[in-house]
Design a protein around this motif. Structure first.
Motif, mmCIF file in Angstrom:
data_model
loop_
_atom_site.group_PDB
_atom_site.id
_atom_site.type_symbol
_atom_site.label_atom_id
_atom_site.label_comp_id
_atom_site.label_asym_id
_atom_site.label_seq_id
_atom_site.Cartn_x
_atom_site.Cartn_y
_atom_site.Cartn_z
ATOM 1 N N VAL A 198 0.853 -1.186 0.000
ATOM 2 C CA VAL A 198 0.000 0.000 0.000
ATOM 3 C C VAL A 198 0.888 1.235 0.000
ATOM 4 C CG1 VAL A 198 -1.788 1.274 1.225
ATOM 5 C CG2 VAL A 198 -1.808 -1.224 1.246
ATOM 6 N N ASN A 199 0.785 2.017 -1.070
ATOM 7 C CA ASN A 199 1.619 3.210 -1.206
ATOM 8 C C ASN A 199 3.106 2.890 -1.060
ATOM 9 O OD1 ASN A 199 -0.598 4.982 -1.576
ATOM 10 N ND2 ASN A 199 -0.913 5.090 0.642
ATOM 11 N N SER A 239 2.139 -4.248 3.227
ATOM 12 C CA SER A 239 0.781 -4.245 3.766
ATOM 13 C C SER A 239 0.751 -4.784 5.186
ATOM 14 C CB SER A 239 -0.143 -5.082 2.875
ATOM 15 O OG SER A 239 0.331 -6.412 2.778
ATOM 16 N N ALA A 277 -5.296 1.583 9.557
ATOM 17 C CA ALA A 277 -4.632 2.428 8.564
ATOM 18 C C ALA A 277 -3.312 2.965 9.150
ATOM 19 C CB ALA A 277 -5.560 3.574 8.182
ATOM 20 N N ASN A 319 -1.477 1.726 6.203
ATOM 21 C CA ASN A 319 -1.134 0.774 5.139
ATOM 22 C C ASN A 319 -1.901 -0.537 5.275
ATOM 23 O OD1 ASN A 319 0.452 0.386 7.463
ATOM 24 N ND2 ASN A 319 1.939 -0.836 6.329
ATOM 25 N N TRP A 346 -7.366 1.251 2.465
ATOM 26 C CA TRP A 346 -6.846 2.022 1.337
ATOM 27 C C TRP A 346 -7.841 1.997 0.172
ATOM 28 C CZ3 TRP A 346 -5.340 0.776 -3.711
ATOM 29 C CH2 TRP A 346 -4.588 1.748 -4.377
ATOM 30 N N LYS A 391 -9.924 5.191 -1.361
ATOM 31 C CA LYS A 391 -9.802 5.520 -2.773
ATOM 32 C C LYS A 391 -11.162 5.534 -3.474
ATOM 33 C CE LYS A 391 -5.369 6.110 -3.311
ATOM 34 N NZ LYS A 391 -4.831 7.414 -3.779
#
Length: 361
Positions: free
Chosen positions: A156-157, A161, A166, A168, A173, A177
Motif C-alpha cells: 500500500v503506497n 501491507s 490504517a 497501510n 486504502w 480511494k
C-alpha cells in the motif's frame, strides 16, 4: 419441510434479536464485554451476529431458488431486492431531522449493514442459480485464499501491507480511494468494499448448509455439527497467520463464524426437526420479518438519538429517567434498556405474524 423452515426461521429470529440488542444499549459507555465488538483481532459473541445473518441469507437462497429456474423474471426479482436493500441502507445513513431530511452529501456514509446484505444476496443468489455445489465450493475457496493473498502481499503506497489499522491496510486504502470520506471511520469501515468479497463466502457457507437440509441425507444434524466443528478448527488454525477479524472480515473469521452458525443451527434443527420439541416460537415470529424489524429498530433508534429533550436526546432522557439509578450498576441498567427495546420488537413481530403480515424487502 415445515420443520426445516421452522429451524431456519428460529435461527434467523435469534440473530435479528441479538442484532437489535447489541445495537441499542442504554449507553455505550457502560456495556458488558460480550455485547461489544472485539477491539480489533479476535471475536466476541457480538461479532458472530452479522455473519450469522449473512449465513442465513445463503440458507434462505437455497429454499427460495431450489428449483434453479434462472429466468429473466428471477434475475429481475434478485436485482430489485438488492436495490431495495441498498436503498434502505443508504436512507438510514443519510436521514436527518433537519429539512430536507438528508445530510450534506459529504457526511453520508456509503457502506452499511443493509448495503452489504444486498450485495452479498445478489452475488450469492446469482452464483447459486448458475453453478453446481462443487463449483460453489471452488469459488468459496478461491475467494477466501485470494482475499488472504491480497491482504498480505499487495503493498500500500509502496509500504508493506499490514493487517492492523490504517494507513497501510489494503482494505482501508481501497475504501478511501473509492468512497473518500464516506466511510464509517477514517481508518476502517466494517462494511467496506474489499471485505465484502469474503462476506459473500459467509453466504455461500449458508447455501451449503441449506443444500444439506434439503437433501435426503440421514443424520443431518450430525453432519452439520461435524462440518461446524471442522470449520472452527481450521478457522482458528488459519487465524495464526491471518488473524480472526470482523472489521476486515478475514477468511479465518468467515470460517470460524460459519462453524458456529452450523453448530447452532444443527442444535436447533435437532430439537425441532428430529426430537419434535416445541422450541423457539418466539424467535420464529421475529425471523419471519427480520429485515423489517432491523430497519425499524435502526431508524427509530436513530430518531430517538436526534430528538432533543433539554440538553439530552429522547434516548438519553428515557435511559436516565427510567433505567439509570443508584441501586443498580450502569452496565445492568444499559442492558435492561436494550432488553426492553428487544421486547418491543418481539411483540411487534408477534402481532405481524399472527395477522399474517410478512413484509418482503
Amino acid at each position: 419441510m415445515q420443520n426445516r423452515i421452522l429451524s431456519v426461521d428460529i435461527f434467523r429470529g435469534m440473530t435479528i434479536v441479538l442484532m437489535i440488542l447489541v445495537n441499542t444499549p442504554g449507553t455505550w459507555s457502560a456495556v458488558y464485554a460480550p455485547f461489544l465488538h472485539a477491539e480489533w483481532h479476535g471475536y466476541t459473541p457480538t461479532d458472530l451476529v452479522f455473519p450469522f445473518f449473512l449465513f442465513i441469507v445463503g440458507t434462505s437462497i437455497t429454499f427460495s431458488y431450489k428449483s434453479r429456474t434462472a429466468t429473466a423474471a428471477t434475475y429481475k426479482k434478485i436485482s430489485v431486492r438488492t436495490l431495495k436493500l441498498i436503498a434502505l441502507g443508504l436512507f438510514l445513513g443519510a436521514f436527518t431531522l433537519s429539512f430536507p431530511f438528508i445530510k450534506d452529501f459529504a457526511d453520508i456514509r456509503f457502506p452499511g449493514v443493509l448495503q452489504r446484505i444486498g450485495v452479498v444476496y445478489f452475488f450469492a443468489a446469482i452464483l447459486f442459480l448458475n453453478v453446481n455445489w462443487k463449483t460453489l465450493i471452488g469459488i468459496a475457496i478461491a475467494l477466501s485464499l485470494g482475499y488472504w493473498l491480497l491482504m498480505v502481499l499487495v503493498p500500500v503506497n509502496g509500504i508493506e501491507s499490514t493487517l492492523e489499522r490504517a494507513p497501510n491496510n489494503l482494505a482501508n486504502w481501497v475504501d478511501v480511494k473509492i468512497f473518500g470520506s464516506h466511510n464509517y471511520k477514517a481508518d476502517y469501515d466494517p462494511e467496506g468494499l474489499l471485505s465484502t468479497i469474503p462476506s459473500i463466502v459467509s453466504a455461500l457457507f449458508g447455501i451449503f448448509t441449506g443444500l444439506i437440509l434439503l437433501s435426503r441425507q440421514d443424520k443431518k444434524a450430525t453432519i452439520l455439527m461435524g462440518i461446524g466443528g471442522s470449520m472452527l478448527i481450521v478457522g482458528h488454525l488459519w487465524g495464526w497467520v491471518f488473524p480472526i477479524n470482523k472489521a476486515l472480515w478475514t477468511s479465518s473469521f468467515v470460517l470460524v463464524t460459519g462453524g458456529w452458525a452450523n453448530l447452532i443451527l444443527a442444535l436447533i434443527y435437532y430439537l425441532t426437526d428430529v426430537r419434535n420439541i416445541e422450541f423457539g416460537s418466539v424467535f420464529r415470529y421475529a425471523g419471519a420479518n427480520a429485515i423489517v424489524l432491523y430497519f425499524l429498530s435502526s431508524f427509530i433508534s436513530k430518531l430517538m438519538g436526534m430528538i432533543q429533550i433539554g440538553e439530552t436526546s429522547l434516548h438519553g432522557w428515557l435511559f436516565g429517567t427510567i433505567y439509570a439509578n443508584d441501586y443498580m450498576s450502569l452496565q445492568l441498567s444499559s442492558l435492561l434498556y436494550g432488553l426492553t427495546v428487544v421486547a418491543f420488537y418481539m411483540l411487534l413481530a408477534y402481532v405481524l405474524y399472527k395477522r399474517k403480515i410478512f413484509i418482503k424487502v
